[in-house]
Design a protein around this motif. Structure first.
Motif, PDB file in Angstrom:
ATOM      1  N   LEU A 192      20.864 -34.959 -43.214  1.00  0.00           N
ATOM      2  CA  LEU A 192      21.112 -33.787 -42.376  1.00  0.00           C
ATOM      3  C   LEU A 192      22.466 -33.878 -41.679  1.00  0.00           C
ATOM      4  CD1 LEU A 192      19.634 -31.161 -41.466  1.00  0.00           C
ATOM      5  CD2 LEU A 192      18.947 -32.422 -39.409  1.00  0.00           C
ATOM      6  N   SER A 193      22.881 -35.083 -41.370  1.00  0.00           N
ATOM      7  CA  SER A 193      24.164 -35.281 -40.684  1.00  0.00           C
ATOM      8  C   SER A 193      25.342 -34.785 -41.512  1.00  0.00           C
ATOM      9  CB  SER A 193      24.353 -36.758 -40.326  1.00  0.00           C
ATOM     10  OG  SER A 193      24.237 -37.568 -41.486  1.00  0.00           O
ATOM     11  N   ASP A 228      27.272 -26.954 -39.167  1.00  0.00           N
ATOM     12  CA  ASP A 228      26.365 -26.091 -38.411  1.00  0.00           C
ATOM     13  C   ASP A 228      25.988 -24.827 -39.184  1.00  0.00           C
ATOM     14  OD1 ASP A 228      26.218 -27.802 -36.279  1.00  0.00           O
ATOM     15  OD2 ASP A 228      27.831 -26.843 -35.147  1.00  0.00           O
ATOM     16  N   PHE A 273      23.413 -25.710 -41.849  1.00  0.00           N
ATOM     17  CA  PHE A 273      22.131 -25.988 -41.196  1.00  0.00           C
ATOM     18  C   PHE A 273      21.447 -24.692 -40.788  1.00  0.00           C
ATOM     19  CE2 PHE A 273      19.949 -26.677 -37.050  1.00  0.00           C
ATOM     20  CZ  PHE A 273      18.870 -27.399 -37.527  1.00  0.00           C
ATOM     21  N   ARG A 274      22.176 -23.794 -40.142  1.00  0.00           N
ATOM     22  CA  ARG A 274      21.597 -22.536 -39.685  1.00  0.00           C
ATOM     23  C   ARG A 274      21.142 -21.667 -40.853  1.00  0.00           C
ATOM     24  NH1 ARG A 274      19.172 -23.252 -35.348  1.00  0.00           N
ATOM     25  NH2 ARG A 274      20.422 -24.445 -33.880  1.00  0.00           N
ATOM     26  N   LYS A 324      20.489 -28.957 -34.235  1.00  0.00           N
ATOM     27  CA  LYS A 324      20.449 -29.965 -35.302  1.00  0.00           C
ATOM     28  C   LYS A 324      20.239 -31.362 -34.719  1.00  0.00           C
ATOM     29  CE  LYS A 324      24.185 -30.564 -37.992  1.00  0.00           C
ATOM     30  NZ  LYS A 324      24.654 -31.918 -38.409  1.00  0.00           N
ATOM     31  N   TYR A 366      16.781 -33.318 -34.269  1.00  0.00           N
ATOM     32  CA  TYR A 366      16.181 -34.064 -35.372  1.00  0.00           C
ATOM     33  C   TYR A 366      16.839 -35.427 -35.524  1.00  0.00           C
ATOM     34  CZ  TYR A 366      14.603 -29.341 -36.366  1.00  0.00           C
ATOM     35  OH  TYR A 366      14.062 -28.094 -36.243  1.00  0.00           O
ATOM     36  N   GLU A 369      18.849 -37.259 -37.613  1.00  0.00           N
ATOM     37  CA  GLU A 369      19.703 -36.714 -38.662  1.00  0.00           C
ATOM     38  C   GLU A 369      19.881 -37.646 -39.860  1.00  0.00           C
ATOM     39  OE1 GLU A 369      23.142 -34.308 -37.603  1.00  0.00           O
ATOM     40  OE2 GLU A 369      22.632 -34.612 -35.490  1.00  0.00           O
ATOM     41  N   LEU A 413      12.711 -32.195 -42.318  1.00  0.00           N
ATOM     42  CA  LEU A 413      13.181 -32.479 -40.969  1.00  0.00           C
ATOM     43  C   LEU A 413      12.222 -33.420 -40.255  1.00  0.00           C
ATOM     44  CD1 LEU A 413      14.382 -28.901 -39.951  1.00  0.00           C
ATOM     45  CD2 LEU A 413      15.691 -30.767 -40.997  1.00  0.00           C
TER      46      LEU A 413
END
Length: 284
Positions: free
Chosen positions: A150-151, A155, A158-159, A182, A185, A187, A204
């Motif tokens: 996820l890192s 943005d 992610f959105r 974000k 979580y 990440e 997630l």
């Protein structure tokens, strides 16, 4: 006994200690609310905290009580009476809870207040990270080409991924998923399935204050969705195993039939602790 007031500052040290850090932190979120009674030194003598669900669907609005405690019966009754008024204001149709630690005195008050209570297996099961990493179903056959931590998502990606989930009717454990940053979580243990520059799948994971890892959403779109979901879980487990001790706990909340089937597949025979489960119908 003090007056019953809404909890406005759950970050205060007295509330952090009384409610626990995770619930106190959750109080900052959109659908969480709480009431408390404090002594003259502002130390909590009782509190009730709940999470609203289905608030956009008036006929299905529900409230899950996640914390309830009081030092005496009068305080408990007053908290439940005030909670009932709040439930009515929010047009809640059903209140429910699963609580593992609650006194016989409070059980009696809950029953008086109209809750039907039974002892049963809870929805939460636990596994260790080493157990998950050794699970044959999660053994990677080859490194997934399109799964990233996820890192690695910016943005916008992610959105867009979260928006895909919401439009598909998937919010996992969090109805306020569109409002969570974000950074909420873990990440490195969370991951995304990325095609082109779009996240078409997400797994997630949230880290609780005691270090327990808690999956909160699993989503993938397209004809290979089921295969991609498994790839996401595999990646997450291996990534977490590189970062954390094997004894790290994983909390799996079997909140729906899909989650129950997946947990039974990954951890056959695993059962939850016995809890007190209760519910009552509101606004009748």
């Amino acid at each position: 006994m003090g007056s019953i007031d809404e909890i406005y500052d759950a970050s205060a040290e007295s509330y952090q200690e009384y409610l626990g850090r995770d619930i106190a932190t959750d109080m900052e979120r959109e659908y969480y609310s709480g009431l408390s009674s404090c002594d003259e030194d502002d130390n909590p003598e009782g509190a009730i905290v709940w999470r609203l669900a289905g608030v956009d669907l008036i006929e299905e609005a529900e409230s899950e009580i996640v914390f309830f405690d009081a030092t005496d019966k009068e305080t408990a009754r007053d908290l439940l009476d005030e909670y009932g008024q709040k439930a009515e204001e929010n047009e809640v149709k059903r209140s429910f809870f699963e609580l593992s630690e609650i006194s016989e005195e409070l059980i009696e008050i809950l029953k008086e207040s109209g809750f039907t209570i039974e002892k049963r297996e809870g929805q939460d099961i636990y596994a260790t990270l080493s157990e998950a990493a050794a699970n044959r179903a999660l053994m990677p056959k080859k490194a997934p080409r399109y799964v990233v931590p996820l890192s690695d998502l910016d943005d916008l990606q992610f959105r867009q991924g979260i928006t895909n989930c919401v439009f598909s009717g998937v919010t996992g454990l969090n109805e306020d998923i569109a409002l969570l940053a974000k950074e909420w979580y873990e990440e490195d243990a969370s991951c995304a399935y990325v095609l082109g520059d779009k996240a078409t799948g997400l797994f997630l994971v949230h880290a609780l204050s005691d270090g327990t890892l808690m999956p909160v959403l699993l989503f993938a779109a397209g004809i290979d969705a089921r295969k991609n979901m498994l790839e996401l879980i595999r990646y997450s487990v291996l990534a977490a195993a590189r970062k954390y001790e094997g004894s790290t706990r994983i909390l799996i909340r079997r909140h729906d039939e899909k989650t129950r089937k997946l947990s039974a597949y990954l951890f056959p025979g695993r059962t939850g602790e016995m809890v007190l489960s209760g519910e009552r119908t509101e606004n009748m």
